[in-house]
Design a protein around this motif. Structure first.
Motif, PDB file in Angstrom:
ATOM      1  N   LEU A   3       0.872  -1.178  -0.166  1.00 50.09           N
ATOM      2  CA  LEU A   3      -0.117  -0.025  -0.029  1.00 50.09           C
ATOM      3  C   LEU A   3       0.875   1.355  -0.063  1.00 50.09           C
ATOM      4  CD1 LEU A   3      -2.693  -1.174   2.686  1.00 50.09           C
ATOM      5  CD2 LEU A   3      -3.054  -0.869   0.150  1.00 50.09           C
ATOM      6  N   ILE A   4       1.993   1.302   0.693  1.00 53.44           N
ATOM      7  CA  ILE A   4       2.888   2.160   0.595  1.00 53.44           C
ATOM      8  C   ILE A   4       3.692   2.568  -0.831  1.00 53.44           C
ATOM      9  CG2 ILE A   4       5.078   3.174   1.437  1.00 53.44           C
ATOM     10  CD1 ILE A   4       4.418   1.830   4.303  1.00 53.44           C
TER      11      ILE A   4
ATOM     12  N   ASN B 139       3.878   5.853  -4.251  1.00 45.75           N
ATOM     13  CA  ASN B 139       5.152   6.137  -4.951  1.00 45.75           C
ATOM     14  C   ASN B 139       6.218   6.286  -3.858  1.00 45.75           C
ATOM     15  OD1 ASN B 139       4.369   6.331  -7.665  1.00 45.75           O
ATOM     16  ND2 ASN B 139       3.553   8.361  -7.489  1.00 45.75           N
ATOM     17  N   ILE B 140       6.201   5.526  -2.869  1.00 47.32           N
ATOM     18  CA  ILE B 140       7.119   5.521  -2.073  1.00 47.32           C
ATOM     19  C   ILE B 140       7.856   4.119  -1.873  1.00 47.32           C
ATOM     20  CG2 ILE B 140       7.869   5.547   0.629  1.00 47.32           C
ATOM     21  CD1 ILE B 140       5.232   7.360   0.765  1.00 47.32           C
TER      22      ILE B 140
ATOM     23  N   ALA C 172      -2.216   0.776   7.956  1.00 50.90           N
ATOM     24  CA  ALA C 172      -1.426   1.396   6.701  1.00 50.90           C
ATOM     25  C   ALA C 172      -1.817   2.766   6.411  1.00 50.90           C
ATOM     26  CB  ALA C 172      -1.942   0.441   5.508  1.00 50.90           C
ATOM     27  N   ASP C 173      -3.210   3.211   6.485  1.00 48.91           N
ATOM     28  CA  ASP C 173      -3.610   4.432   6.265  1.00 48.91           C
ATOM     29  C   ASP C 173      -3.187   5.297   7.111  1.00 48.91           C
ATOM     30  OD1 ASP C 173      -5.405   3.414   4.288  1.00 48.91           O
ATOM     31  OD2 ASP C 173      -7.326   3.428   5.513  1.00 48.91           O
ATOM     32  N   LEU C 174      -3.002   5.276   8.353  1.00 44.05           N
ATOM     33  CA  LEU C 174      -2.263   6.027   9.355  1.00 44.05           C
ATOM     34  C   LEU C 174      -0.687   6.060   9.081  1.00 44.05           C
ATOM     35  CD1 LEU C 174      -3.880   4.773  12.606  1.00 44.05           C
ATOM     36  CD2 LEU C 174      -4.275   7.015  11.719  1.00 44.05           C
ATOM     37  N   ALA C 175      -0.154   4.956   8.655  1.00 43.09           N
ATOM     38  CA  ALA C 175       1.132   5.260   8.311  1.00 43.09           C
ATOM     39  C   ALA C 175       1.469   5.927   6.956  1.00 43.09           C
ATOM     40  CB  ALA C 175       1.643   3.874   8.039  1.00 43.09           C
ATOM     41  N   ILE C 176       0.598   5.636   6.044  1.00 42.48           N
ATOM     42  CA  ILE C 176       0.959   6.500   4.823  1.00 42.48           C
ATOM     43  C   ILE C 176       0.611   8.098   5.109  1.00 42.48           C
ATOM     44  CG2 ILE C 176      -0.231   7.014   2.566  1.00 42.48           C
ATOM     45  CD1 ILE C 176      -0.645   3.684   2.292  1.00 42.48           C
TER      46      ILE C 176
ATOM     47  N   TYR D  44       5.639  13.982   6.414  1.00 34.99           N
ATOM     48  CA  TYR D  44       6.728  14.091   6.992  1.00 34.99           C
ATOM     49  C   TYR D  44       8.062  13.434   6.212  1.00 34.99           C
ATOM     50  CZ  TYR D  44       4.288  15.614  10.994  1.00 34.99           C
ATOM     51  OH  TYR D  44       3.316  16.613  12.028  1.00 34.99           O
ATOM     52  N   LEU D  45       7.700  12.517   5.294  1.00 34.52           N
ATOM     53  CA  LEU D  45       8.566  11.879   4.795  1.00 34.52           C
ATOM     54  C   LEU D  45       8.740  12.410   3.256  1.00 34.52           C
ATOM     55  CD1 LEU D  45      10.887   9.502   4.325  1.00 34.52           C
ATOM     56  CD2 LEU D  45       8.964   8.122   3.731  1.00 34.52           C
TER      57      LEU D  45
END
Length: 211
Positions: free
Chosen positions: A50-51, A55-56, A198-202, A208-209
């Motif tokens: 999902l990340i 495009n990461i 996954a949604d929270l991480a993305i 920030y990334l």
């Protein structure tokens, strides 16, 4: 999208890793797995896929060799795991395919402790850290040194780990947040709960990334 099956030569061992770089990637998330897990973890692979759609790039690797993983103590040796992550991150910084990408960490269980210690080591080089059901309390002395924005995600039914994360959260001095996913246990195995992770991480990585 480029995919690489890699051998990472470190000072004492060679580790196996899977690198996926989408077209026009602007950052890379390095996964630090928890005790007894590996780069083949189905949960982390789902999050990684999902990340990648954002495009990461993602890099999943085994912090221990097969032989080392048979020794249970190694899985909880934060010094060893963090040093492996630091060496591997350094390798990525010098690798032709990844050296231009902003670096973030995704740590699960004990892997979150190694990710935060490595983030403390690298300072502002690490742009974002996400912990899933992590044990950041295992590296409590390093937490005030972390400068990367840090998101702690814990299952609402994972009561002991909620307490540990709250204790760690208080020690963090960087940009930080803690999200409790209601109805989720430690491994987020309940329907839809890992998708929430996954949604929270993305969202965190986008903020920030790759900002």
């Amino acid at each position: 999208m480029k995919k690489f099956d890699l051998d990472i030569p470190l000072s004492s061992v060679t580790l196996k890793g899977d690198l996926v770089i989408p077209e026009n990637a602007t950052g890379i998330v390095v996964f630090s797995h928890g005790s007894g897990s590996s780069r083949f973890s189905s949960r982390n692979r789902m999050v990684a896929e999902l990340i990648q759609k954002q495009n990461i790039a993602t890099f999943m690797f085994d912090l221990l060799t097969e032989e080392e993983d048979h020794i249970t103590e190694n899985r909880f040796n934060i010094d060893l795991l963090a040093n492996r992550l630091i060496e591997t991150t350094q390798w990525l910084m010098e690798n032709e395919d990844t050296k231009s990408l902003a670096i973030g960490y995704f740590g699960a269980s004990t892997g979150a402790a190694s990710a935060l210690r490595a983030a403390a080591h690298f300072g502002k080089t690490i742009k974002a850290v996400v912990s899933r059901g992590g044990r950041p309390d295992l590296t409590i002395a390093d937490l005030p040194l972390v400068t990367a924005p840090t998101l702690l995600i814990v299952g609402g039914l994972d009561v002991p780990v909620i307490t540990m994360n709250k204790m760690a959260y208080d020690q963090l001095e960087s940009i930080k947040d803690m999200k409790i996913i209601e109805g989720a246990t430690h491994l987020f195995e309940e329907p839809g709960k890992l998708l929430e992770v996954a949604d929270l991480a993305i969202d965190w990585y986008k903020k920030y990334l790759t900002k």
